[in-house]
Design a protein around this motif. Structure first.
Motif, PDB file in Angstrom:
ATOM      1  N   HIS A   1      54.656  32.273  46.338  1.00 47.89           N
ATOM      2  CA  HIS A   1      53.340  32.832  46.072  1.00 47.89           C
ATOM      3  C   HIS A   1      52.698  31.977  44.983  1.00 47.89           C
ATOM      4  O   HIS A   1      53.249  31.840  43.886  1.00 47.89           O
ATOM      5  N   ALA A   2      51.546  31.401  45.292  1.00 49.29           N
ATOM      6  CA  ALA A   2      50.868  30.514  44.348  1.00 49.29           C
ATOM      7  C   ALA A   2      49.459  31.017  44.069  1.00 49.29           C
ATOM      8  O   ALA A   2      48.721  31.376  44.987  1.00 49.29           O
ATOM      9  N   LEU A   3      49.109  31.064  42.787  1.00 55.02           N
ATOM     10  CA  LEU A   3      47.754  31.383  42.370  1.00 55.02           C
ATOM     11  C   LEU A   3      47.058  30.054  42.098  1.00 55.02           C
ATOM     12  O   LEU A   3      47.442  29.313  41.186  1.00 55.02           O
ATOM     13  N   ALA A   4      46.068  29.727  42.933  1.00 62.03           N
ATOM     14  CA  ALA A   4      45.433  28.405  42.845  1.00 62.03           C
ATOM     15  C   ALA A   4      43.918  28.546  42.860  1.00 62.03           C
ATOM     16  O   ALA A   4      43.374  29.570  43.273  1.00 62.03           O
ATOM     17  N   GLU A   5      43.257  27.504  42.407  1.00 70.01           N
ATOM     18  CA  GLU A   5      41.796  27.487  42.423  1.00 70.01           C
ATOM     19  C   GLU A   5      41.311  27.498  43.875  1.00 70.01           C
ATOM     20  O   GLU A   5      41.789  26.733  44.722  1.00 70.01           O
ATOM     21  N   THR A   6      40.366  28.366  44.143  1.00 73.03           N
ATOM     22  CA  THR A   6      39.867  28.528  45.519  1.00 73.03           C
ATOM     23  C   THR A   6      39.311  27.228  46.079  1.00 73.03           C
ATOM     24  O   THR A   6      39.505  26.902  47.250  1.00 73.03           O
ATOM     25  N   ALA A   7      38.632  26.475  45.246  1.00 78.34           N
ATOM     26  CA  ALA A   7      38.010  25.230  45.707  1.00 78.34           C
ATOM     27  C   ALA A   7      39.030  24.169  46.106  1.00 78.34           C
ATOM     28  O   ALA A   7      38.681  23.180  46.754  1.00 78.34           O
ATOM     29  N   ALA A   8      40.293  24.381  45.729  1.00 78.34           N
ATOM     30  CA  ALA A   8      41.311  23.373  46.004  1.00 78.34           C
ATOM     31  C   ALA A   8      42.209  23.761  47.169  1.00 78.34           C
ATOM     32  O   ALA A   8      43.313  23.220  47.308  1.00 78.34           O
ATOM     33  N   ALA A   9      41.758  24.667  48.024  1.00 74.73           N
ATOM     34  CA  ALA A   9      42.585  25.131  49.145  1.00 74.73           C
ATOM     35  C   ALA A   9      43.003  23.968  50.050  1.00 74.73           C
ATOM     36  O   ALA A   9      44.156  23.871  50.472  1.00 74.73           O
ATOM     37  N   ALA A  10      42.071  23.063  50.329  1.00 71.93           N
ATOM     38  CA  ALA A  10      42.387  21.931  51.201  1.00 71.93           C
ATOM     39  C   ALA A  10      43.398  21.006  50.535  1.00 71.93           C
ATOM     40  O   ALA A  10      44.324  20.495  51.198  1.00 71.93           O
ATOM     41  N   GLU A  11      43.238  20.772  49.243  1.00 74.82           N
ATOM     42  CA  GLU A  11      44.181  19.925  48.514  1.00 74.82           C
ATOM     43  C   GLU A  11      45.577  20.535  48.504  1.00 74.82           C
ATOM     44  O   GLU A  11      46.586  19.823  48.622  1.00 74.82           O
ATOM     45  N   LEU A  12      45.658  21.863  48.366  1.00 75.80           N
ATOM     46  CA  LEU A  12      46.953  22.541  48.363  1.00 75.80           C
ATOM     47  C   LEU A  12      47.645  22.361  49.714  1.00 75.80           C
ATOM     48  O   LEU A  12      48.853  22.088  49.772  1.00 75.80           O
ATOM     49  N   ALA A  13      46.905  22.496  50.788  1.00 73.65           N
ATOM     50  CA  ALA A  13      47.465  22.319  52.130  1.00 73.65           C
ATOM     51  C   ALA A  13      47.957  20.886  52.319  1.00 73.65           C
ATOM     52  O   ALA A  13      49.042  20.643  52.868  1.00 73.65           O
ATOM     53  N   ALA A  14      47.174  19.928  51.848  1.00 74.92           N
ATOM     54  CA  ALA A  14      47.561  18.525  51.999  1.00 74.92           C
ATOM     55  C   ALA A  14      48.799  18.196  51.173  1.00 74.92           C
ATOM     56  O   ALA A  14      49.695  17.466  51.621  1.00 74.92           O
TER      57      ALA A  14
ATOM     58  N   GLU B   1      62.609  22.809  45.983  1.00 77.77           N
ATOM     59  CA  GLU B   1      61.920  21.540  45.779  1.00 77.77           C
ATOM     60  C   GLU B   1      60.405  21.732  45.826  1.00 77.77           C
ATOM     61  O   GLU B   1      59.667  21.154  45.023  1.00 77.77           O
ATOM     62  N   MET B   2      59.947  22.544  46.773  1.00 78.78           N
ATOM     63  CA  MET B   2      58.513  22.782  46.911  1.00 78.78           C
ATOM     64  C   MET B   2      57.947  23.493  45.672  1.00 78.78           C
ATOM     65  O   MET B   2      56.845  23.188  45.215  1.00 78.78           O
ATOM     66  N   LEU B   3      58.717  24.424  45.114  1.00 78.94           N
ATOM     67  CA  LEU B   3      58.252  25.173  43.940  1.00 78.94           C
ATOM     68  C   LEU B   3      57.969  24.224  42.778  1.00 78.94           C
ATOM     69  O   LEU B   3      56.938  24.330  42.113  1.00 78.94           O
ATOM     70  N   THR B   4      58.882  23.300  42.535  1.00 81.30           N
ATOM     71  CA  THR B   4      58.693  22.336  41.443  1.00 81.30           C
ATOM     72  C   THR B   4      57.436  21.509  41.654  1.00 81.30           C
ATOM     73  O   THR B   4      56.656  21.271  40.720  1.00 81.30           O
ATOM     74  N   MET B   5      57.227  21.089  42.877  1.00 81.66           N
ATOM     75  CA  MET B   5      56.065  20.262  43.186  1.00 81.66           C
ATOM     76  C   MET B   5      54.767  21.061  43.052  1.00 81.66           C
ATOM     77  O   MET B   5      53.786  20.583  42.461  1.00 81.66           O
ATOM     78  N   VAL B   6      54.766  22.287  43.585  1.00 81.17           N
ATOM     79  CA  VAL B   6      53.559  23.119  43.548  1.00 81.17           C
ATOM     80  C   VAL B   6      53.169  23.444  42.114  1.00 81.17           C
ATOM     81  O   VAL B   6      51.987  23.411  41.745  1.00 81.17           O
ATOM     82  N   ARG B   7      54.146  23.746  41.283  1.00 80.22           N
ATOM     83  CA  ARG B   7      53.851  24.081  39.886  1.00 80.22           C
ATOM     84  C   ARG B   7      53.229  22.908  39.128  1.00 80.22           C
ATOM     85  O   ARG B   7      52.524  23.107  38.139  1.00 80.22           O
ATOM     86  N   ALA B   8      53.492  21.705  39.584  1.00 80.61           N
ATOM     87  CA  ALA B   8      52.965  20.520  38.902  1.00 80.61           C
ATOM     88  C   ALA B   8      51.540  20.192  39.310  1.00 80.61           C
ATOM     89  O   ALA B   8      50.879  19.361  38.663  1.00 80.61           O
ATOM     90  N   LEU B   9      51.027  20.852  40.351  1.00 77.66           N
ATOM     91  CA  LEU B   9      49.670  20.560  40.809  1.00 77.66           C
ATOM     92  C   LEU B   9      48.657  21.087  39.793  1.00 77.66           C
ATOM     93  O   LEU B   9      48.765  22.222  39.321  1.00 77.66           O
ATOM     94  N   PRO B  10      47.648  20.294  39.436  1.00 81.79           N
ATOM     95  CA  PRO B  10      46.716  20.681  38.364  1.00 81.79           C
ATOM     96  C   PRO B  10      45.856  21.891  38.690  1.00 81.79           C
ATOM     97  O   PRO B  10      45.367  22.569  37.769  1.00 81.79           O
ATOM     98  N   TYR B  11      45.668  22.200  39.956  1.00 84.10           N
ATOM     99  CA  TYR B  11      44.819  23.323  40.342  1.00 84.10           C
ATOM    100  C   TYR B  11      45.610  24.600  40.635  1.00 84.10           C
ATOM    101  O   TYR B  11      45.045  25.603  41.066  1.00 84.10           O
ATOM    102  N   VAL B  12      46.917  24.579  40.394  1.00 85.86           N
ATOM    103  CA  VAL B  12      47.769  25.768  40.583  1.00 85.86           C
ATOM    104  C   VAL B  12      48.004  26.420  39.224  1.00 85.86           C
ATOM    105  O   VAL B  12      48.515  25.793  38.292  1.00 85.86           O
ATOM    106  N   ARG B  13      47.608  27.680  39.091  1.00 89.80           N
ATOM    107  CA  ARG B  13      47.754  28.402  37.827  1.00 89.80           C
ATOM    108  C   ARG B  13      49.195  28.887  37.618  1.00 89.80           C
ATOM    109  O   ARG B  13      49.713  28.869  36.507  1.00 89.80           O
ATOM    110  N   GLU B  14      49.813  29.364  38.693  1.00 90.89           N
ATOM    111  CA  GLU B  14      51.195  29.832  38.613  1.00 90.89           C
ATOM    112  C   GLU B  14      51.782  29.864  40.018  1.00 90.89           C
ATOM    113  O   GLU B  14      51.049  29.929  41.008  1.00 90.89           O
TER     114      GLU B  14
END
Length: 310
Positions: free
Chosen positions: A266-279, A244-257
């Motif tokens: 394992h998520a490749l995400a924009e560094t500036a969005a670290a706080a948003e990813l945690a939230a 369930e988490m994988l589907t949600m994480v992949r849909a986040l606009p700042y997550v590349r993969e």
């Protein structure tokens, strides 16, 4: 000292189809070199070309200082080759298979006796000498295949997906044999789909759609700029409901993969969005270095995206 294996812009074509496209690499004496890539990427075709079994369409290849175009018969006398599929005679016993390959390579009776004893001891296959090859398990078949591939003391051994379909214990035992022989100066070029096996290799090349897209040690590959895009970081997300988490994480606009890796994501995400990813995930993502699998997934996705854009 010249490289044991050297290719310069090698290309292999079958009509309009390009199986290997301008591949350049070198392998040093005693090295265990890994060649990775999806099915159909050109790994087996490249090996066959180096063995003189497939005609090179362009570029140059040298093995043990010899031209693979002009000196293929001599090259084949000094190399060993294990194919993807078990290629021995299943109706013959273990002993008879080893004796057959010893004869193929023209070993004298004295040398055969010495080498037979050596490969049997190395592979610990003595309890099965009088058993038909068809009655062996997958792991013991691979040990027999290795024994036949090295009975003539080759300087270079090609292993084409040698552990496909065998259990983890047999895989480890086969790799132990590879490293034992490597320590004695034998050079190995190994194709594999297993990332843990690639991590064992001194250097790794990644073939994708006939092209060598990455080459280096495991540490060098993990630091490739293409695998670590500017402005991004890689995070490990551990949670109870990974799917369930994988589907949600992949849909986040700042997550590349994002991919499942064991019991985490394992998520490749924009560094500036670290706080948003945690939230968004409700956990504290852990900053990590890429695994070798992460590297190849990122490289492959980038190639696919570039081709679509082009």
């Amino acid at each position: 000292m010249p490289a044991v294996i050297e290719t310069q812009e090698i290309s292999i074509r079958f009509g309009a189809f390009t199986a290997v496209d301008r591949v350049s690499l070198t392998v040093e004496r005693g090295e265990v070199f890994g060649l990775l890539g999806p099915n159909g990427s050109g790994k087996t075709t490249l090996i066959k070309a180096l063995c003189g079994l497939v005609k090179i369409s362009g570029g140059e290849g040298r093995l043990l200082g010899m031209d693979v175009r002009k000196e293929a018969p001599e090259i084949r006398r000094r190399i060993g080759y294990m194919s993807q599929r078990f290629g021995l005679y299943e109706d013959l016993t273990v002993r008879e298979n080893i004796e057959f390959y010893s004869g193929v390579y023209g070993l004298t009776a004295e040398r055969h006796a010495r080498r037979f004893a050596s490969v049997v001891e190395l592979t610990t296959i003595a309890p099965y000498l009088d058993r038909r090859a068809s009655q062996l398990s997958g792991g013991w078949k691979q040990r027999l295949a290795l024994a036949c591939a090295i009975v003539h003391e080759p300087e270079v051994v090609f292993l084409d997906e040698p552990t496909a379909g065998i259990d983890p214990v047999a895989r480890r035992a086969l790799w132990d044999l590879v490293f034992l022989l490597s320590g004695q100066g034998v050079t190995f070029l190994v194709t594999t789909h297993y990332m843990d096996e690639a991590e064992r290799c001194g250097r790794v090349g990644y073939l994708y759609n006939s092209t060598l897209v990455a080459l280096g040690t495991v540490d060098e590959l993990k630091r490739l700029p293409a695998a670590n895009p500017a402005g991004t970081a890689r995070y490990e997300i551990t949670c109870p409901n990974i799917t369930e988490m994988l589907t949600m994480v992949r849909a986040l606009p700042y997550v590349r993969e994002a991919t499942v890796f064991g019991q985490s994501i394992h998520a490749l995400a924009e560094t500036a969005a670290a706080a948003e990813l945690a939230a968004a995930t409700g956990v504290s993502p852990r900053l990590i270095e890429p695994s070798l699998e992460d590297v190849f997934v990122t490289l492959t996705n980038r190639i696919i995206a570039d081709r679509r854009a082009g």
